[in-house]
Scaffold this motif. Structure first.
Motif, PDB file in Angstrom:
ATOM      1  N   UNK A  88       0.786  -1.124  -0.086  1.00 22.42           N
ATOM      2  CA  UNK A  88       0.031  -0.137  -0.093  1.00 22.42           C
ATOM      3  C   UNK A  88       0.810   1.303  -0.019  1.00 22.42           C
ATOM      4  N   UNK A  89       0.683   2.009  -0.916  1.00 25.67           N
ATOM      5  CA  UNK A  89       1.510   3.382  -0.891  1.00 25.67           C
ATOM      6  C   UNK A  89       0.793   4.217   0.133  1.00 25.67           C
ATOM      7  N   UNK A  90       1.634   4.712   1.017  1.00 23.24           N
ATOM      8  CA  UNK A  90       1.281   5.721   2.082  1.00 23.24           C
ATOM      9  C   UNK A  90       1.065   7.150   1.643  1.00 23.24           C
ATOM     10  N   UNK A  91       1.266   7.450   0.486  1.00 18.48           N
ATOM     11  CA  UNK A  91       1.002   8.752   0.170  1.00 18.48           C
ATOM     12  C   UNK A  91      -0.576   8.654  -0.492  1.00 18.48           C
ATOM     13  N   UNK A  92      -0.831   7.719  -1.268  1.00 18.06           N
ATOM     14  CA  UNK A  92      -2.291   8.106  -1.817  1.00 18.06           C
ATOM     15  C   UNK A  92      -3.098   6.708  -1.525  1.00 18.06           C
ATOM     16  N   UNK A  93      -2.519   5.763  -0.979  1.00 14.37           N
ATOM     17  CA  UNK A  93      -3.373   4.487  -0.707  1.00 14.37           C
ATOM     18  C   UNK A  93      -3.569   3.415  -1.822  1.00 14.37           C
ATOM     19  N   UNK A  94      -2.665   3.648  -2.843  1.00 14.64           N
ATOM     20  CA  UNK A  94      -2.920   2.565  -4.147  1.00 14.64           C
ATOM     21  C   UNK A  94      -2.316   1.427  -3.594  1.00 14.64           C
TER      22      UNK A  94
END
Length: 90
Positions: A41-47
């Protein structure tokens, strides 16, 4: 992997974003594959995307396209985070 260098990107993170998927890699599904190994999970955008042990390595591709520096494991019971810029667990 550089374990002596500190990661400054962790301080730039805001609240953890909501995930954009529940338990699948959208890019793999769009390509007709369900062959991912683990999810990140990307912790900037949630992707949510597949890990580097997966054939397509979509989480790393997401970093290369967006520059979002930190992801975390999206596997049950795992909370470790990885900074792509500093190549280290944070």
């Amino acid at each position: 992997m550089n374990l002596t260098m500190s990661c400054t990107h962790i301080a730039d993170l805001g609240p953890e974003p909501v995930a954009d998927a529940v338990s699948e890699c959208a890019e793999c599904l769009a390509e007709g594959s369900r062959g991912w190994v683990h999810l990140r999970k990307c912790l900037t955008c949630g992707h949510i995307a597949c890990c580097d042990s997966s054939p397509a390595r979509h989480a790393s591709q997401h970093f290369q396209v967006t520059g979002h520096p930190i992801m975390r494991s999206y596997e049950p019971g795992e909370q470790w985070r990885w900074c792509y810029v500093d190549s280290r667990i944070v």
